[in-house]
Design a protein around this motif. Sequence first.
Motif, mmCIF file in Angstrom:
data_model
loop_
_atom_site.group_PDB
_atom_site.id
_atom_site.type_symbol
_atom_site.label_atom_id
_atom_site.label_comp_id
_atom_site.label_asym_id
_atom_site.label_seq_id
_atom_site.Cartn_x
_atom_site.Cartn_y
_atom_site.Cartn_z
ATOM 1 N N SER A 1 36.140 39.610 35.802
ATOM 2 C CA SER A 1 35.516 39.765 37.113
ATOM 3 C C SER A 1 35.677 41.199 37.581
ATOM 4 O O SER A 1 36.406 41.976 36.979
ATOM 5 C CB SER A 1 36.162 38.800 38.110
ATOM 6 N N GLN B 1 33.049 35.917 40.278
ATOM 7 C CA GLN B 1 33.090 36.886 39.187
ATOM 8 C C GLN B 1 32.787 38.302 39.653
ATOM 9 O O GLN B 1 33.242 39.258 39.040
ATOM 10 C CB GLN B 1 32.124 36.484 38.080
ATOM 11 N N THR C 1 40.368 41.651 35.796
ATOM 12 C CA THR C 1 39.618 42.014 36.998
ATOM 13 C C THR C 1 39.658 43.522 37.158
ATOM 14 O O THR C 1 40.727 44.121 37.146
ATOM 15 C CB THR C 1 40.215 41.332 38.249
ATOM 16 N N GLY D 1 37.844 33.630 37.936
ATOM 17 C CA GLY D 1 36.532 33.934 37.370
ATOM 18 C C GLY D 1 36.557 35.038 36.331
ATOM 19 O O GLY D 1 35.505 35.523 35.918
ATOM 20 N N SER D 2 37.724 35.440 35.904
ATOM 21 C CA SER D 2 37.876 36.543 34.967
ATOM 22 C C SER D 2 37.071 36.298 33.686
ATOM 23 O O SER D 2 37.038 35.159 33.201
ATOM 24 C CB SER D 2 39.359 36.701 34.639
#
Length: 150
Positions: A77, A27, A136, A74-75
């Motif tokens: 992030s 993240q 991101t 992991g968004s």
Amino acid sequence: MGLNLLSLNSVVKFAEQWNSRSKPALQVLVNNSEILSIKEPQKFSKYGYDAHMQVNHFAPALLSILLLPSLLKGSPSRIVNGNSILYSMGYVDTNDLNSTQKKLKYNSSKAYSKSKLAQVMFSSILQKNLPLEAGTSVGCVSHGRVLLKW
């Protein structure tokens, strides 16, 4: 996991090891390593790159790109690149990233500021090329002056 920014092979190996993990997704990536070899002779990595440019820009940029799959998983992030106000004194000559073609004597401070400006430019380009829906974000942060008083 070990990581040596003077070795691009180490950067690739690190990213491959991280991306092969199923969890957790990444993240936050903080690229905060740097070198500034004040008044020292110019040094080159085994790849032929000026050490300032490789450690301060090429390796973190490569790491960021290689870890994008995990960051996207992991968004939301972010990629945070530690930088310096000295980037504002830099000039990036894309035909002479190693500062070897100029007739002027090598200057480590100029090499450092050039590498930091390259990092700012890379961060801006990467952010512009990531779709908004990717979630991101990419940015640079300057630590400012740090004074220690004992």
